[in-house]
Design an enzyme around this catalytic site. Structure first.
Site, PDB file in Angstrom:
ATOM      1  N   LYS A  93       0.701  -1.262   0.174  1.00 54.98           N
ATOM      2  CA  LYS A  93       0.098  -0.097   0.099  1.00 54.98           C
ATOM      3  C   LYS A  93       0.843   1.231   0.068  1.00 54.98           C
ATOM      4  O   LYS A  93       0.361   2.383  -0.462  1.00 54.98           O
ATOM      5  CB  LYS A  93      -1.016  -0.213   1.143  1.00 54.98           C
ATOM      6  CG  LYS A  93      -2.176  -0.868   1.098  1.00 54.98           C
ATOM      7  CD  LYS A  93      -3.292  -0.951   1.995  1.00 54.98           C
ATOM      8  CE  LYS A  93      -4.544  -1.656   1.878  1.00 54.98           C
ATOM      9  NZ  LYS A  93      -4.135  -2.978   1.659  1.00 54.98           N
ATOM     10  N   GLU A 115     -10.063   6.599   4.017  1.00 55.12           N
ATOM     11  CA  GLU A 115     -10.944   5.835   4.729  1.00 55.12           C
ATOM     12  C   GLU A 115     -10.240   4.602   4.922  1.00 55.12           C
ATOM     13  O   GLU A 115      -9.555   4.359   4.162  1.00 55.12           O
ATOM     14  CB  GLU A 115     -12.453   5.860   4.171  1.00 55.12           C
ATOM     15  CG  GLU A 115     -12.370   4.720   3.064  1.00 55.12           C
ATOM     16  CD  GLU A 115     -11.749   4.977   1.709  1.00 55.12           C
ATOM     17  OE1 GLU A 115     -10.922   3.974   1.253  1.00 55.12           O
ATOM     18  OE2 GLU A 115     -12.227   6.009   1.250  1.00 55.12           O
ATOM     19  N   SER A 388       1.850 -10.055  -0.880  1.00 52.68           N
ATOM     20  CA  SER A 388       1.444  -8.571  -0.752  1.00 52.68           C
ATOM     21  C   SER A 388       1.720  -7.793   0.521  1.00 52.68           C
ATOM     22  O   SER A 388       1.977  -6.733   0.731  1.00 52.68           O
ATOM     23  CB  SER A 388      -0.142  -8.397  -1.176  1.00 52.68           C
ATOM     24  OG  SER A 388      -0.997  -9.087  -0.318  1.00 52.68           O
TER      25      SER A 388
END
Ligand SMILES: *Cc1c(COP(=O)(O)O)cnc(C)c1O
Length: 402
Positions: A93, A115, A388
């Site tokens: 991310k 969010e 990931s």
């Protein structure tokens, strides 16, 4: 089959999917973002600063690591792991957050809004905001805040303001609504930092572009190690950013097969899983519709109510999927399958014991599908699996299944 890589222009379409389904008030800021991004992508200074941050702050390039014991154990293809789990904050991310953080600054906006459900995107956003000197406001449902207390603390420690959302089911969906309201009101000073390849154009394109470094690196690395392309790519699919990030550099190589793995949850009935693409044939409940600004496959009831979803891993627990994946699925360019909660837990354990790596439960879904298929593959075939994220955040869940 072949697939022409699309760079969506004004329409923001991937086949029939994508687009920009937003209230009139958001058209101008989305166009502003699109324009800023068009300039940034060809600006050497922007790219140089992003490269520096990805390298020195986030830890790129990540290794492409051969997994000898898992390969032996499964007895099929040679397995390589792309180690996004080694990045700062523990997952892919940060790639996207750094890119969008720099874009926000370039647009003269000193505040970012995000969010978060499980808190992973919130933590990456708060981290980048601190590094770039931006203020961050993160919306989170109170139900999620309760479940993810440690991440709430992390975000606050990093200087972010975390706003509790009491509305509706008090989870991600409600947090998104509040964050949108904030953006509409403060659009002149604030950038909405979206965490996956979702939302209205240009977000799915921008987030993909900031994540495609995963596949670009992996391609160079495998060509250096094996002197050829992989036969298979595996990645988990929540919104779809880490998977499209790995797939993108290989889309025009027809021999490279791509497998996206969604959350099969507790079973096939609506409400028990988050298999938007895997469920689109046969099982009821997944069909194209508009959610949060984009046209894509959405899990919904017969009369069009957005379905609830379930997954043991919060990052895969969402009723819609990125529009580019919808298009890849329809064209058969990538294949999408689902893995149940229990199989993902089992796969996390297997990777821990064979390779000394505890994966995030999201990534463990991809590992589980690989465990199913690898024994049928030839020994001279090559697999790249995108790891990931790391599993530190999932210790409590894992211990409950022990
Ligand atoms: C958020 C998250 C995901 C799911 O998001 P995508 O956009 O589908 O990549 C997957 N793995 C990890 C570790 C995550 O934190």
């Amino acid at each position: 089959m072949s697939y022409a890589v699309e760079v969506p222009r004004e329409s923001g379409r991937y086949g029939p999917y994508g687009g920009r389904y937003v209230p009139e008030t958001l058209m101008a800021p989305l166009e502003e973002l699109e324009h800023a991004y068009e300039q940034a992508r060809t600006d050497h200074l922007f790219q140089a600063e992003l490269d520096m941050l990805l390298r020195d702050f986030a830890g790129r390039p990540t290794p492409l690591q051969f997994a000898p014991r898992l390969t032996d154990y499964l007895g099929g293809a040679r397995i390589y792991l792309k180690r996004e789990d080694l990045l700062h904050t523990g997952a892919h991310k940060i790639n996207n957050c750094l890119g969008q953080g720099l874009l926000a600054r370039r647009m003269g906006k000193n505040r970012v809004i995000a969010e978060t459900g499980a808190g992973q995107h919130g933590v990456a956003t708060a981290t980048v905001a601190a590094r770039l000197g931006l203020t961050a406001t993160v919306y989170m449902g109170t139900e999620d805040m309760e479940r993810q207390r440690l991440n709430v603390f992390r975000m606050r420690l990093l200087g972010a303001e975390v706003i509790a959302v009491e509305a509706g089911s008090r989870t991600l969906k409600d947090a998104i609504n509040e964050a949108m309201r904030d953006w509409v009101t403060n659009v002149r000073t604030s950038h909405y930092l979206l965490g996956s390849v979702l939302g209205a154009h240009p977000y799915p394109m921008i987030v993909r572009d900031f994540q495609k470094i995963i596949g670009e690196e992996a391609r160079k690395q495998i060509e250096q190690i094996e002197r050829r392309l992989p036969n298979y790519l595996f990645a988990c699919v929540g919104g779809g950013s880490n998977s499209i990030g790995l797939f993108h550099a290989f889309l025009e190589e027809p021999k490279v097969k791509m497998i996206g793995v969604e959350a099969g949850g507790r079973g096939g009935s609506l409400g028990e899983h988050a298999a938007r693409l895997a469920a689109r044939r046969g099982l009821t409940g997944s069909r194209p519709g508009v959610l949060q600004g984009t046209y894509t496959y959405v899990l919904q009831t017969a009369d069009g109510q957005i379905a609830t979803t379930h997954s043991v891993s919060a990052g895969l627990d969402y009723p819609a999927v990125g529009p580019e994946h919808a298009w890849l699925a329809d064209q058969g360019r990538a294949e999408y399958t689902a893995v149940a909660d229990g199989e993902a837990i089992e796969a996390a354990r297997m990777l821990a014991r064979t390779e000394g790596i505890i994966p995030a439960l999201e990534s463990a879904h991809a590992v589980a599908e690989l465990i199913r298929r690898a024994p049928q593959m030839r020994k001279d075939e090559i697999v790249i699996l995108n790891l990931s994220g790391r599993g530190d955040k999932d210790m409590e869940t894992l211990s409950r299944y022990a």
